[in-house]
Design a protein around this motif. Structure first.
Motif: not given
Length: 307
Positions: A89, A94, A225, A79, A87, A97, A83-84
């Motif tokens: 984030r 992150a 997310d 994740y 997405l 998440g 995420s990094k």
């Protein structure tokens, strides 16, 4: 199935109570904020201290510990990377998440399910040990450092874990367990009394946060997310837990138990952590809510296939 339903009923009733407290305004405008901080700084450290101080390490150190640790770290890292990189984030969001996708509700839901479905509460003990002594300190240290901003220095980074009450309490409890020292009953009872408020406090704070909001509300909730964390938590983690257990030669009822524990939903602790740092709060809340609903059919499916 009766054990599964009983465990979830307890959770939903307490969450509903928190929602009603918010609706009636009993705790005022800042009730959720104050309660979350109380759980983070006082009740949870007390619970971790008591849990670790009274744990039998010989029972806890089992293949379940390896499976729980590896599966959670792998899923959380997946994740974090998505995420990094995809997405875009920030590190605190992150990290929250990553916890939401892999930090299992092992206490207030795992224990009753372990008792009523698996027949033995010790099946969740290794997971509790890993989350208390490794996963929480690691994630909270990342959150401490990543929210320091320009104030971060080598010294502040090195001492960050030792300023966190959850890390300190778990470490002190583990030290007592390893050395075999026992505190006098008059000293342990206050910790046990305060520790008893950690689980209901987290659930009440979660219920308070639901008032005046809608789960997965467009424009408010980071739906991508939440979907990513939910998919990793409810699909990848149970499958990975099953495969790792088989790789270690685990079979029969223990294999069933490991898979059930891996299919437990996101813990409300993640919401408490998010509230403490004020990062990823909506994401943590929505993921905990959605995974709690989805874990009912998920655990029922695992039971039908492996029990």
């Amino acid at each position: 199935m009766s054990g599964v339903l009983e465990g979830f009923t307890v959770i939903f009733v307490v969450i509903a109570l928190g929602y009603m407290l918010a609706r009636l305004g009993v705790l005022g405008d800042h009730g959720q904020f104050v309660l979350s901080r109380l759980v983070f700084f006082v009740a949870t450290p007390a619970l971790l201290f008591v849990t670790m101080a009274t744990s039998d390490l010989a029972v806890i150190l089992s293949p379940t510990l390896a499976v729980a640790g590896v599966s959670a770290l792998v899923v959380g890292s997946i994740y974090l990377l998505i995420s990094k990189l995809m997405l875009k984030r920030a590190t605190p969001e992150a990290t929250i998440g990553g916890l939401a996708s892999s930090y299992v509700n092992a206490a207030n839901l795992g224990i009753p399910i372990a008792v009523y479905v698996l027949g033995d509460a010790t099946f969740v003990a290794p997971l509790l040990l890993f989350q208390i002594m490794i996963y929480s300190p690691l994630a909270l240290t990342i959150l401490d450092i990543s929210t320091m901003g320009k104030k971060a220095s080598l010294r502040s980074i090195l001492i960050a874990p030792f300023k966190n009450p959850i890390v300190l309490a778990g470490g002190l409890g583990l030290a007592l367990s390893i050395t075999g020292l026992e505190l006098p009953e008059a000293l342990m009872q206050p910790f046990e009394l305060v520790a008893g408020t950690a689980v209901p406090g987290a659930l009440l704070a979660f219920g308070l946060s639901l008032y005046g909001t809608r789960v997965l509300q467009k424009g408010i909730s980071p739906r991508r997310d939440v979907a990513l964390a939910t998919g990793l938590k409810m699909i990848l983690q149970p499958v990975l837990g099953y495969l790792l257990a088989r790789l270690l030669g685990v079979e029969g009822h223990e294999l069933f138990a490991i898979t059930v524990v891996s299919a437990l939903p996101t813990a409300q602790n993640v919401f408490v952590f998010a509230s403490r740092y004020n990062r990823g709060v909506v994401m943590a809340r929505d993921t905990a809510f959605v995974t709690t609903l989805l874990s009912i059919p998920a655990i029922a499916l695992v039971t039908a296939l492996l029990a």
